[in-house]
Enzyme design. Structure first.
Site, PDB file in Angstrom:
ATOM      1  N   HIS A  52       0.854  -1.190   0.000  1.00 23.82           N
ATOM      2  CA  HIS A  52       0.000   0.000   0.000  1.00 23.82           C
ATOM      3  C   HIS A  52       0.891   1.241   0.000  1.00 23.82           C
ATOM      4  O   HIS A  52       2.069   1.178   0.366  1.00 23.82           O
ATOM      5  CB  HIS A  52      -0.909   0.002   1.232  1.00 23.82           C
ATOM      6  CG  HIS A  52      -1.974  -1.037   1.185  1.00 23.82           C
ATOM      7  ND1 HIS A  52      -3.079  -0.983   2.013  1.00 23.82           N
ATOM      8  CD2 HIS A  52      -2.126  -2.147   0.431  1.00 23.82           C
ATOM      9  CE1 HIS A  52      -3.865  -2.019   1.765  1.00 23.82           C
ATOM     10  NE2 HIS A  52      -3.297  -2.739   0.810  1.00 23.82           N
ATOM     11  N   GLU A  54       1.142   3.895   1.910  1.00 18.74           N
ATOM     12  CA  GLU A  54       1.777   4.258   3.180  1.00 18.74           C
ATOM     13  C   GLU A  54       2.940   3.313   3.485  1.00 18.74           C
ATOM     14  O   GLU A  54       3.999   3.749   3.939  1.00 18.74           O
ATOM     15  CB  GLU A  54       0.761   4.216   4.326  1.00 18.74           C
ATOM     16  CG  GLU A  54      -0.360   5.222   4.184  1.00 18.74           C
ATOM     17  CD  GLU A  54      -1.587   4.702   3.433  1.00 18.74           C
ATOM     18  OE1 GLU A  54      -2.654   5.304   3.581  1.00 18.74           O
ATOM     19  OE2 GLU A  54      -1.471   3.698   2.679  1.00 18.74           O
ATOM     20  N   CYS A  82      -5.821   2.289   5.874  1.00 17.43           N
ATOM     21  CA  CYS A  82      -6.503   1.046   6.223  1.00 17.43           C
ATOM     22  C   CYS A  82      -5.908   0.531   7.538  1.00 17.43           C
ATOM     23  O   CYS A  82      -4.883   1.043   7.998  1.00 17.43           O
ATOM     24  CB  CYS A  82      -6.338   0.022   5.101  1.00 17.43           C
ATOM     25  SG  CYS A  82      -4.683  -0.728   5.027  1.00 17.43           S
ATOM     26  N   CYS A  85      -2.133  -0.318   7.228  1.00 15.60           N
ATOM     27  CA  CYS A  85      -1.282   0.873   7.126  1.00 15.60           C
ATOM     28  C   CYS A  85      -1.264   1.653   8.427  1.00 15.60           C
ATOM     29  O   CYS A  85      -0.214   2.161   8.835  1.00 15.60           O
ATOM     30  CB  CYS A  85      -1.755   1.751   5.972  1.00 15.60           C
ATOM     31  SG  CYS A  85      -1.473   0.969   4.367  1.00 15.60           S
TER      32      CYS A  85
END
Length: 153
Positions: A52, A54, A82, A85
């Site tokens: 992801h 991040e 999320c 993350c």
């Protein structure tokens, strides 16, 4: 628009247009506003469900700074993190995070953060079959680590 959020947004656009992953971007800056790292979602191109925006940005910042502690840094991300993350942000000791879109916005385009949030709230227990086993053997490694003063991060 905030200059750092604009970069995060631009990273999100670039990433999905290049078919690298979902429309998510992030940037990490120091307290003086210097850009340390930037990244985007790379799940598709890296074949990595943990890639992801991040996470990729945290990985780049840590590698560049040669540390796992980003407590003096600020994260800008194009969408509310999320649960994975958010956990990585906490593990990296980042205390200041700015985000653009909400998790509901992400859900509206098909991303399923909500099922994980519901699981963490004690709902949706059918999401995963999580069972403990063999603690009596596994705990021995923890005991050895503790006895040898292992590094806590």
């Amino acid at each position: 628009m905030n200059e750092y959020m604009k970069i995060a947004k631009d990273m999100s656009l670039q990433g999905f247009k290049n078919k690298e992953g979902g429309p998510f971007g992030a940037i990490i800056v120091d307290k003086n506003g210097n850009i340390v790292a930037k990244g985007n979602n790379r799940v598709l191109c890296d074949l990595d469900p943990t890639a992801h925006a991040e996470i990729t940005t945290i990985r780049e910042a840590c590698k560049k700074l040669k540390t796992y502690d980003l407590s003096n840094y600020i994260l800008y991300t194009s969408c509310e993190p999320c649960p994975m993350c958010l956990s990585a942000i906490i593990w990296a000791n980042i205390k200041e995070v700015y985000y653009g879109c909400t998790k509901e916005d992400a859900g509206n385009i098909g991303f399923r953060d909500d099922i994980i949030y519901k699981y963490l709230e004690g709902k949706n227990k059918d999401l995963i079959n999580l069972k403990q086993m063999d603690r009596d053997e596994c705990i021995k490694v923890f005991e050895e680590y503790n006895k040898n003063n292992g590094t806590i991060y």
